[in-house]
Design a protein around this motif. Structure first.
Motif, PDB file in Angstrom:
ATOM      1  N   THR A 183      56.320  45.242  29.369  1.00  0.00           N
ATOM      2  CA  THR A 183      55.868  46.091  28.266  1.00  0.00           C
ATOM      3  C   THR A 183      55.406  47.435  28.810  1.00  0.00           C
ATOM      4  N   ALA A 184      55.823  48.518  28.156  1.00  0.00           N
ATOM      5  CA  ALA A 184      55.397  49.866  28.533  1.00  0.00           C
ATOM      6  C   ALA A 184      54.566  50.452  27.405  1.00  0.00           C
ATOM      7  N   VAL A 185      53.434  51.060  27.765  1.00  0.00           N
ATOM      8  CA  VAL A 185      52.500  51.635  26.793  1.00  0.00           C
ATOM      9  C   VAL A 185      52.254  53.087  27.175  1.00  0.00           C
ATOM     10  N   SER A 186      52.637  54.011  26.323  1.00  0.00           N
ATOM     11  CA  SER A 186      52.412  55.425  26.613  1.00  0.00           C
ATOM     12  C   SER A 186      51.166  55.920  25.887  1.00  0.00           C
ATOM     13  N   CYS A 187      50.215  56.434  26.674  1.00  0.00           N
ATOM     14  CA  CYS A 187      48.976  56.977  26.101  1.00  0.00           C
ATOM     15  C   CYS A 187      49.017  58.497  26.058  1.00  0.00           C
ATOM     16  N   ILE A 188      50.190  59.065  26.202  1.00  0.00           N
ATOM     17  CA  ILE A 188      50.390  60.510  26.060  1.00  0.00           C
ATOM     18  C   ILE A 188      51.477  60.726  25.018  1.00  0.00           C
ATOM     19  N   GLU A 189      51.437  61.876  24.361  1.00  0.00           N
ATOM     20  CA  GLU A 189      52.477  62.178  23.385  1.00  0.00           C
ATOM     21  C   GLU A 189      53.521  63.081  24.021  1.00  0.00           C
ATOM     22  N   THR A 190      54.753  62.668  23.963  1.00  0.00           N
ATOM     23  CA  THR A 190      55.860  63.432  24.506  1.00  0.00           C
ATOM     24  C   THR A 190      57.045  63.329  23.567  1.00  0.00           C
ATOM     25  N   ASN A 212      65.486  46.245  28.432  1.00  0.00           N
ATOM     26  CA  ASN A 212      64.865  45.345  27.448  1.00  0.00           C
ATOM     27  C   ASN A 212      63.349  45.251  27.615  1.00  0.00           C
ATOM     28  N   ILE A 213      62.717  46.412  27.753  1.00  0.00           N
ATOM     29  CA  ILE A 213      61.268  46.499  27.921  1.00  0.00           C
ATOM     30  C   ILE A 213      60.617  46.843  26.585  1.00  0.00           C
ATOM     31  N   ASN A 214      59.645  46.069  26.168  1.00  0.00           N
ATOM     32  CA  ASN A 214      58.890  46.407  24.959  1.00  0.00           C
ATOM     33  C   ASN A 214      58.238  47.760  25.149  1.00  0.00           C
ATOM     34  N   TYR A 215      58.171  48.546  24.070  1.00  0.00           N
ATOM     35  CA  TYR A 215      57.616  49.898  24.205  1.00  0.00           C
ATOM     36  C   TYR A 215      56.753  50.253  23.008  1.00  0.00           C
ATOM     37  N   THR A 216      55.610  50.872  23.290  1.00  0.00           N
ATOM     38  CA  THR A 216      54.759  51.420  22.239  1.00  0.00           C
ATOM     39  C   THR A 216      54.057  52.658  22.769  1.00  0.00           C
ATOM     40  N   GLU A 217      53.510  53.466  21.850  1.00  0.00           N
ATOM     41  CA  GLU A 217      52.833  54.685  22.294  1.00  0.00           C
ATOM     42  C   GLU A 217      51.791  55.132  21.289  1.00  0.00           C
ATOM     43  N   VAL A 218      50.817  55.887  21.802  1.00  0.00           N
ATOM     44  CA  VAL A 218      49.815  56.528  20.954  1.00  0.00           C
ATOM     45  C   VAL A 218      50.395  57.871  20.543  1.00  0.00           C
ATOM     46  N   GLY A 219      50.842  57.980  19.299  1.00  0.00           N
ATOM     47  CA  GLY A 219      51.455  59.223  18.844  1.00  0.00           C
ATOM     48  C   GLY A 219      50.763  59.747  17.608  1.00  0.00           C
ATOM     49  N   ALA A 220      50.331  60.998  17.649  1.00  0.00           N
ATOM     50  CA  ALA A 220      49.584  61.548  16.512  1.00  0.00           C
ATOM     51  C   ALA A 220      50.467  62.299  15.523  1.00  0.00           C
ATOM     52  N   SER A 221      51.638  62.763  15.957  1.00  0.00           N
ATOM     53  CA  SER A 221      52.471  63.589  15.079  1.00  0.00           C
ATOM     54  C   SER A 221      53.638  62.793  14.506  1.00  0.00           C
ATOM     55  N   ALA A 264      69.053  46.396  21.806  1.00  0.00           N
ATOM     56  CA  ALA A 264      68.212  45.951  22.920  1.00  0.00           C
ATOM     57  C   ALA A 264      67.472  44.670  22.540  1.00  0.00           C
ATOM     58  N   ASP A 265      67.088  43.919  23.549  1.00  0.00           N
ATOM     59  CA  ASP A 265      66.369  42.665  23.318  1.00  0.00           C
ATOM     60  C   ASP A 265      64.881  42.874  23.593  1.00  0.00           C
ATOM     61  N   CYS A 266      64.256  43.678  22.734  1.00  0.00           N
ATOM     62  CA  CYS A 266      62.839  43.997  22.924  1.00  0.00           C
ATOM     63  C   CYS A 266      62.229  44.460  21.611  1.00  0.00           C
ATOM     64  N   LEU A 267      60.913  44.630  21.621  1.00  0.00           N
ATOM     65  CA  LEU A 267      60.166  45.079  20.448  1.00  0.00           C
ATOM     66  C   LEU A 267      59.653  46.498  20.677  1.00  0.00           C
ATOM     67  N   VAL A 268      59.869  47.373  19.711  1.00  0.00           N
ATOM     68  CA  VAL A 268      59.419  48.765  19.800  1.00  0.00           C
ATOM     69  C   VAL A 268      58.505  49.070  18.615  1.00  0.00           C
ATOM     70  N   ILE A 269      57.288  49.529  18.911  1.00  0.00           N
ATOM     71  CA  ILE A 269      56.316  49.862  17.865  1.00  0.00           C
ATOM     72  C   ILE A 269      55.873  51.312  18.035  1.00  0.00           C
ATOM     73  N   PRO A 270      56.218  52.201  17.118  1.00  0.00           N
ATOM     74  CA  PRO A 270      55.785  53.597  17.230  1.00  0.00           C
ATOM     75  C   PRO A 270      54.369  53.812  16.692  1.00  0.00           C
ATOM     76  N   SER A 271      53.693  54.803  17.223  1.00  0.00           N
ATOM     77  CA  SER A 271      52.441  55.307  16.657  1.00  0.00           C
ATOM     78  C   SER A 271      51.365  54.247  16.449  1.00  0.00           C
ATOM     79  N   VAL A 272      50.829  53.728  17.556  1.00  0.00           N
ATOM     80  CA  VAL A 272      49.674  52.844  17.461  1.00  0.00           C
ATOM     81  C   VAL A 272      48.426  53.655  17.814  1.00  0.00           C
TER      82      VAL A 272
END
Length: 379
Positions: free
Chosen positions: A75-82, A95-104, A121-129
């Motif tokens: 699982t990859a967690v991005s705490c920056i917005e890009t 196939n890495i799960n991905y989520t990020e802290v996105g404000a925009s 892909a065989d993974c879960l993606v959750i935008p804007s947590v």
């Protein structure tokens, strides 16, 4: 064969990222990788907190990923917005799960542009947590289930100026302070600007009303993707009512347009030096609509605590754990679609973030149109 059991935290030593790193490293020792453009800072965080974790260098903006072993990341967690999508594509390939802290919402939308890649892909993606969006969407989604028809959703965010905010969040605030954007009203889409259209409400844990002003948080764009409402907007206020009103005056006389030119680092230093107000934050969702019998009523949810960065990080850690333990959910999902509300509530309360709620049939939150500061049928 390398075990695919690591959680990579991008920007894991920043204001929010450092909390996420600590929370997850304590829960999953030896499984956490703290990454960012300054490996020394990542290593310092690990040593100072006695964490069983690994530090690596990576720069997702410039696609410098040599130290990243994608084969070991679960699982990859991005705490920056890009806005860069190359790292996300790399995660999807492995196939890495991905989520990020996105404000925009601009950052949020790019996930829909990647929908074909995510579907394959065989993974879960959750935008804007995080807090807003993230927790605000969850509260709105959960509350909406109690209505047959929703007329309005209003989000109110109160930020504590006494808290030490990260450079990225300060930069985002300065850029958005004078922004022009559109909101959904009962008369259609309406163009507005930040820190306009005042509206007063009482937070559930306070005795008196506060005045809040429109602000372009992305939740009023994202919530309607899953919740059918005729009108929706988001407003901001600071714990200092004086500072909140100053921003409103700055907008009226045209000063706010210069804020985007201010150095975020210098502005942060000023905030850290002055420390006006407290560290308290509040996030209140108000939903107005009708029940199955056609009766008008409203409900409110309030998330509150003493540290907005802690709340944002804790909500992010919850989403990260949800993905790390997930064995069934795949594809692109919003956090409100996959989380258990009661479970999340308990998770937040362990970190001193409380969620309050109330409902009444007297409709005390709806204001008639035509009052000062209103536009059309919502205000």
């Amino acid at each position: 064969m390398v075990d695919k059991d690591k959680i990579l935290i991008i920007g894991g030593y920043g204001t929010v990222g450092s909390i996420v790193s600590r929370q997850l490293a304590l829960q999953y020792p030896s499984k956490i990788i703290v990454g960012g453009r300054n490996k020394d800072k990542a290593q310092m965080l690990i040593e100072q907190n006695g964490l069983n974790a690994k530090a690596i260098y990576l720069d997702v903006e410039k696609e410098r990923l040599k130290e990243v072993d994608f084969n070991e990341i679960h699982t990859a967690v991005s705490c920056i917005e890009t806005m860069n999508i190359s790292f996300i594509l790399e995660c999807l390939q492995f196939n890495i799960n991905y989520t990020e802290v996105g404000a925009s919402f601009k950052a949020h939308k790019r996930f829909f542009e990647l929908s074909d890649y995510i579907d394959n892909a065989d993974c879960l993606v959750i935008p804007s947590v995080g807090l807003v969006p993230g927790l605000s969407n969850i509260l709105a989604f959960n509350g909406a289930k109690q209505f047959a028809e929703i007329d309005e959703i209003h989000t109110y965010v109160i930020l504590g100026l006494g808290e030490s905010h990260g450079v990225d969040s300060v930069r985002w605030m300065l850029e958005k302070a004078n922004s022009s954007f559109k909101i959904k009203t009962k008369k259609g889409s309406v163009g507005v600007k930040g820190f306009t259209h005042p509206r007063s409400t009482r937070l559930l844990n306070e005795q008196r009303e506060r005045t809040f002003y429109l602000f372009d948080f992305s939740d009023h764009h994202a919530i309607p993707l899953l919740v059918d409402t005729k009108a929706i907007d988001t407003r901001i206020g600071f714990d200092s009512k004086v500072i909140t009103y100053l921003f409103y005056l700055f907008q009226k006389i045209g000063v706010l347009k210069w804020f985007k030119n201010i150095s975020p680092k210098r502005f942060k230093k000023v905030l850290d030096f002055i420390r006006i107000g407290s560290e308290r934050f509040g996030l209140q969702i108000e939903i107005n609509g009708k029940d199955s019998l056609g009766m008008q009523y409203s409900i409110k949810y309030l998330a509150t605590g003493e540290n907005e960065a802690l709340a944002t990080a804790t909500a992010t850690s919850y989403a990260s754990e949800l993905m790390y333990l997930n064995k069934t959910q795949k594809g692109l999902k919003h956090i409100e679609e996959v989380c258990d509300f009661d479970e999340l509530k308990g998770y937040l309360e362990k970190h001193n973030v409380k969620i309050l709620n109330t409902s009444d049939y007297e409709n005390d939150t709806v204001q008639p149109s035509g009052k000062p500061g209103t536009y059309g049928t919502t205000s």
